[in-house]
Design an enzyme around this catalytic site. Structure first.
Site, PDB file in Angstrom:
ATOM      1  N   TYR A  21     -11.437   5.640   2.144  1.00 17.80           N
ATOM      2  CA  TYR A  21     -12.479   5.436   3.159  1.00 17.80           C
ATOM      3  C   TYR A  21     -13.405   6.630   3.367  1.00 17.80           C
ATOM      4  O   TYR A  21     -14.363   6.543   4.136  1.00 17.80           O
ATOM      5  CB  TYR A  21     -11.842   5.021   4.492  1.00 17.80           C
ATOM      6  CG  TYR A  21     -11.363   3.595   4.422  1.00 17.80           C
ATOM      7  CD1 TYR A  21     -12.203   2.543   4.774  1.00 17.80           C
ATOM      8  CD2 TYR A  21     -10.104   3.289   3.928  1.00 17.80           C
ATOM      9  CE1 TYR A  21     -11.788   1.234   4.665  1.00 17.80           C
ATOM     10  CE2 TYR A  21      -9.683   1.979   3.811  1.00 17.80           C
ATOM     11  CZ  TYR A  21     -10.535   0.957   4.183  1.00 17.80           C
ATOM     12  OH  TYR A  21     -10.121  -0.342   4.063  1.00 17.80           O
ATOM     13  N   SER A  41       0.840  -1.202   0.000  1.00 15.69           N
ATOM     14  CA  SER A  41       0.000   0.000   0.000  1.00 15.69           C
ATOM     15  C   SER A  41       0.875   1.252   0.000  1.00 15.69           C
ATOM     16  O   SER A  41       0.609   2.219  -0.720  1.00 15.69           O
ATOM     17  CB  SER A  41      -0.920   0.026   1.221  1.00 15.69           C
ATOM     18  OG  SER A  41      -1.855  -1.024   1.174  1.00 15.69           O
ATOM     19  N   ALA A  67      -4.727  -0.453  -2.793  1.00 16.78           N
ATOM     20  CA  ALA A  67      -4.091  -0.040  -1.536  1.00 16.78           C
ATOM     21  C   ALA A  67      -5.141   0.042  -0.430  1.00 16.78           C
ATOM     22  O   ALA A  67      -6.295   0.379  -0.692  1.00 16.78           O
ATOM     23  CB  ALA A  67      -3.430   1.323  -1.713  1.00 16.78           C
ATOM     24  N   LYS A  68      -4.710  -0.266   0.781  1.00 21.33           N
ATOM     25  CA  LYS A  68      -5.590  -0.020   1.929  1.00 21.33           C
ATOM     26  C   LYS A  68      -5.189   1.362   2.448  1.00 21.33           C
ATOM     27  O   LYS A  68      -4.344   1.491   3.343  1.00 21.33           O
ATOM     28  CB  LYS A  68      -5.436  -1.117   2.983  1.00 21.33           C
ATOM     29  CG  LYS A  68      -6.506  -1.043   4.063  1.00 21.33           C
ATOM     30  CD  LYS A  68      -6.577  -2.339   4.844  1.00 21.33           C
ATOM     31  CE  LYS A  68      -7.381  -2.153   6.123  1.00 21.33           C
ATOM     32  NZ  LYS A  68      -8.792  -1.815   5.907  1.00 21.33           N
ATOM     33  N   ALA A  69      -5.758   2.363   1.794  1.00 22.25           N
ATOM     34  CA  ALA A  69      -5.332   3.743   2.015  1.00 22.25           C
ATOM     35  C   ALA A  69      -6.475   4.567   2.585  1.00 22.25           C
ATOM     36  O   ALA A  69      -7.639   4.396   2.197  1.00 22.25           O
ATOM     37  CB  ALA A  69      -4.875   4.347   0.689  1.00 22.25           C
TER      38      ALA A  69
END
Ligand code: PMP
Length: 289
Positions: free
Chosen positions: A163, A63, A157-159
């Site tokens: 969110y 990420s 990506a866990k960005a």
């Protein structure tokens, strides 16, 4: 009322050392606060063992790479930091949050290559994500926002930036008495919930959206493998919302959500059926194995 997350006892790992929980602070001119230069992981530790710790550490590093924000730690160092936090806080069963972000430095604008990339690891004791409603089947709203195209943002990506619409959609869902929201993608196909992937059952076979345009969850990958090992046919494919009518069961997967049965999405209804129960039980056994 529970204490605020910044007002607790315990220890947080920050940039290589343990600091007292309440002292784990950053300056207001942190780049991440202004430009969402932040990536993170959510993990669970069961009976003293972090489930898929290495996979999560590698995803965090990836990420960071995708956001042009190289994380200055190896997977070994990240794994070790998590263990240190669990030990320091005396936790056997906990949720872990690892976060890496672009800090404060000589740059305070869009460009920030000279600012350091920082990292923190926190852990807390945490139960079921959707509370007691889990076995009744969660009720989901349909989000008005769409998951974005991979050409507009690094969707793998866990960005943090990804969110923004999740928080807005979940607030709207909760205001309607739902516990989460289901997103379609920008082309109108079924995508995922605000913090979990989704699965459906039809005629004993499993269908789940192809994860090439949103987070391919570690739990999702685990469940697909588990189902295939048991002989189930799993279709990873594009799913149209109209198809929801024909699915008999539905569940969500995620580190926090684990396996959460879904009873309703908008006007579509599902049973908490045999396959859902089996998957949830098998997953519970696997994470504690
Ligand atoms: N999608 C989103 C948007 C998420 O936040 C999560 C939780 N990390 C997932 C899917 C599931 O990912 P995982 O199984 O790796 O926790």
């Amino acid at each position: 009322m529970t204490a605020a997350y910044d007002d607790r006892d315990g220890w947080i790992w920050m940039d290589g050392e343990l600091v007292a929980w309440r002292e784990a602070k950053v300056h207001i001119l942190t780049h991440a606060m202004h430009y969402a230069s932040s990536v993170f992981e959510g993990e669970r530790c069961y009976n003293g063992k972090i489930f898929k710790s290495r996979e999560h550490s590698l995803r965090l590093i990836e990420s960071g790479r995708l956001l042009d924000m190289p994380i200055p730690y190896t997977a070994d160092q990240i794994d070790a930091a998590k263990e240190e936090v669990l030990r320091a806080n005396g936790f056997e069963n906990a949720y872990l949050r690892v976060v890496a972000w672009r800090g404060s430095g000589p740059d305070m604008g869009v460009s920030a290559a000279r600012n350091p990339v920082r990292m923190a690891v926190c852990a807390w004791e945490w139960g079921s994500y959707y509370g007691d409603a889990k076995w009744q089947g969660a009720k989901l709203d349909v989000a008005k926002w769409k998951r974005p195209s991979p050409e507009t943002i690094p969707t793998a990506a866990k960005a943090a930036g990804l969110y923004m619409i999740c928080t807005m959609s979940k607030h709207a869902a909760e205001a309607k008495g739902c516990s989460d929201a289901l997103f379609m993608d920008w082309e109108g196909y079924v995508a995922e919930a605000t913090g979990a992937n989704i699965f459906f059952v039809k005629d004993g076979e499993i269908h789940t959206p192809l994860a090439d345009r949103f987070l391919n969850g570690i739990t999702r990958q685990t469940i697909i493998q588990m189902l295939r090992d048991k002989g189930y046919t799993v279709h990873e494919r594009r799913i149209l919302p109209e198809e929801l009518e024909g699915f008999s069961e539905c569940w969500l997967t995620g580190t926090a959500a684990e396996v959460t049965p879904v009873g309703q999405i908008g006007d579509w209804h599902f049973q908490v059926g045999r396959i859902t129960r089996q998957v949830a039980e098998d997953y519970e056994a696997l994470v504690r194995a």
